[in-house]
Design a protein around this motif. Structure first.
Motif, PDB file in Angstrom:
ATOM      1  N   ASN A   8      45.754  47.272  35.004  1.00 53.70           N
ATOM      2  CA  ASN A   8      45.416  47.959  36.256  1.00 53.70           C
ATOM      3  C   ASN A   8      44.218  48.885  36.077  1.00 53.70           C
ATOM      4  O   ASN A   8      43.366  49.015  36.971  1.00 53.70           O
ATOM      5  N   ILE A   9      44.154  49.539  34.927  1.00 57.41           N
ATOM      6  CA  ILE A   9      43.029  50.437  34.663  1.00 57.41           C
ATOM      7  C   ILE A   9      41.719  49.654  34.605  1.00 57.41           C
ATOM      8  O   ILE A   9      40.694  50.061  35.150  1.00 57.41           O
ATOM      9  N   MET A  12      40.676  48.659  38.047  1.00 57.76           N
ATOM     10  CA  MET A  12      40.151  49.808  38.781  1.00 57.76           C
ATOM     11  C   MET A  12      38.737  50.137  38.343  1.00 57.76           C
ATOM     12  O   MET A  12      37.845  50.392  39.167  1.00 57.76           O
ATOM     13  N   ILE A  16      35.217  50.025  40.511  1.00 57.26           N
ATOM     14  CA  ILE A  16      34.329  51.192  40.583  1.00 57.26           C
ATOM     15  C   ILE A  16      32.911  50.805  40.189  1.00 57.26           C
ATOM     16  O   ILE A  16      31.927  51.162  40.853  1.00 57.26           O
TER      17      ILE A  16
END
Length: 240
Positions: A8-9, A12, A16
């Motif tokens: 998930n990181i 993300m 970004i």
């Protein structure tokens, strides 16, 4: 103890980074200068206005498109500016990713040419006044006599009817509006005068005339008539 979800990181962080790259690209694109401008006419066979004239409005009278930054463009304003030209019905302005400023232009469609005390001008398909062009002369019926508030709407309808009919468009070359509202017409290739009467039962009168014409042209009798009367919707009255 919480387990860190690295998937998930990473997702993300990827979103970004993509957002930053998109913003950076969009910013660079906005600040780029145009590469060129171009004008496209929907009807290239009737150039009532030069592309150079439209192009000046498109680049707002600047020397060339390459001096304009993309972020300085107001496409709606450019369309409004182009549409103020009396030869133009509407336009659509766009700019491509590679910096080409493009205007797609639809010119007005003249359906008659009026001669009166104030001069000469066209009537377009919408019933509006259209000035004459130095670039092109439209082959449309010549209208003379008085056109006023009382008869204009009906005459506009009749002119559109003539324009939309292939036979009438080719053959009707002149229309005279008489003081009491009746119409007289002239036909291409023949010397007779058409007494049309008032602008009532327009379609029926023209259908009568076309039926008569198709029959009479076979025996060459059209050359002998001086007057064709269409006032009576049940018959065509001819005078030699």
């Amino acid at each position: 103890m919480k387990i860190v979800n690295w998937t998930n990181i990473r997702l993300m962080l990827m979103f970004i980074v993509l957002g930053i790259l998109y913003s950076f690209t969009a910013m660079r694109n906005e600040h780029r200068k145009l590469t060129k401008s171009m004008v496209v006419f929907l009807d290239e066979n009737s150039p009532f206005i030069k592309s150079e004239t439209v192009n000046k409005l498109l680049i707002e009278n600047k020397k060339d498109a390459q001096s304009i930054q993309k972020d300085k463009l107001d496409l709606n304003k450019l369309e409004e500016s182009i549409n103020t030209n009396p030869m133009i019905e509407k336009s659509e302005v766009s700019v491509s990713i590679d910096g080409v400023l493009k205007a797609v232009v639809k010119q007005k469609t003249p359906i008659a040419r009026v001669f009166n005390e104030s001069g000469s001008f066209y009537i377009d398909y919408q019933g509006n006044i259209m000035p004459l062009s130095e670039e092109f002369t439209a082959r449309v019926p010549i209208v003379s006599g008085e056109i006023n508030k009382e008869n204009k709407e009906e005459i506009d309808k009749l002119l559109r009817f003539v324009y939309d009919d292939g036979f009438l468009k080719k053959n009707i070359i002149g229309i005279q509006v008489l003081p009491k509202g009746s119409l007289k017409m002239r036909c291409r290739n023949f010397n007779y005068e058409i007494e049309f009467g008032k602008t009532v039962n327009v379609e029926r009168k023209f259908n009568n005339y076309k039926a008569f014409y198709q029959k009479a042209v076979l025996d060459s009798s059209l050359y002998h008539y001086k007057r064709i009367n269409l006032k009576f919707t049940q018959q065509v009255v001819c005078t030699k």
